[in-house]
Enzyme design. Sequence first.
Site, PDB file in Angstrom:
ATOM      1  N   ASP A   7       0.876  -1.158   0.000  1.00 16.90           N
ATOM      2  CA  ASP A   7       0.000   0.000   0.000  1.00 16.90           C
ATOM      3  C   ASP A   7       0.922   1.218   0.000  1.00 16.90           C
ATOM      4  O   ASP A   7       2.131   1.090   0.225  1.00 16.90           O
ATOM      5  CB  ASP A   7      -0.889  -0.023   1.242  1.00 16.90           C
ATOM      6  CG  ASP A   7      -1.832   1.164   1.325  1.00 16.90           C
ATOM      7  OD1 ASP A   7      -2.361   1.586   0.279  1.00 16.90           O
ATOM      8  OD2 ASP A   7      -2.026   1.683   2.438  1.00 16.90           O
ATOM      9  N   ASP A   9      -0.148   5.112   1.011  1.00 15.97           N
ATOM     10  CA  ASP A   9      -0.412   6.072   2.077  1.00 15.97           C
ATOM     11  C   ASP A   9      -0.398   5.375   3.429  1.00 15.97           C
ATOM     12  O   ASP A   9      -1.176   4.451   3.669  1.00 15.97           O
ATOM     13  CB  ASP A   9      -1.765   6.757   1.865  1.00 15.97           C
ATOM     14  CG  ASP A   9      -1.759   7.673   0.655  1.00 15.97           C
ATOM     15  OD1 ASP A   9      -0.698   8.232   0.357  1.00 15.97           O
ATOM     16  OD2 ASP A   9      -2.811   7.818   0.010  1.00 15.97           O
TER      17      ASP A   9
END
Length: 218
Positions: A7, A9
């Site tokens: 991922d 953020d």
Amino acid sequence: MRTVIFDMDGVLVDTEPLHHDAFYSHFAELGIQVSEEEYATFLGSSTRNVYQHLKQQYNLKQDVEELMSRKRDFFGKTFDESTTLELLPGVRELVVALHEQGIPLALASSASKETIGRVFKRFDLYPYFQHLVSGEDFEKSKPNPAIFLHAAELVGTPPAECVVIEDAANGVAAAKAAGMHCIGYQSEHSDGQDLSRADLIVSDLRQLTAATVLGLGV
């Protein structure tokens, strides 16, 4: 494990406070009051899905594309002006170590392609990742597993041989729904996020080595 899917953020870089400020600046402009509890449910969702929800919830007259564009204006200004934004501690070392071992790396982020581009250009991450997948290309956000399944398909790795690194409950749920192993990163900005379904939970990315990641599930 043959492939690691990150991922972005809250995992590669801590842009969540910037997104929070951008969203709330836009909420103020729109004249809507979104509680912190409601905002927490958006973590891991794409900007498109967030505004689809908000448009319906608050009867906003603007179309979703216009709402997304305005929020990105707020975010871009904050991102470009930030002098303190850095990769999270341990991230570059982990990415480089996996890359040097020949492990394919992919990004599967709910962020827009524009935001992904900003981060990867600023921190020179392009050489390490084979594929970058943005949530804006999917009708449904995490916890729907589509984004992770697509990333695995691009790399050519069966889902069961992928490890996902996530910091949000929606992301962990998506990884498990995809049939993948998952490492949950419990950061200071992921308070209230239920990562209990992850196969391993760490509070500091410096706890992770290439051997730890690749040994998951063995």
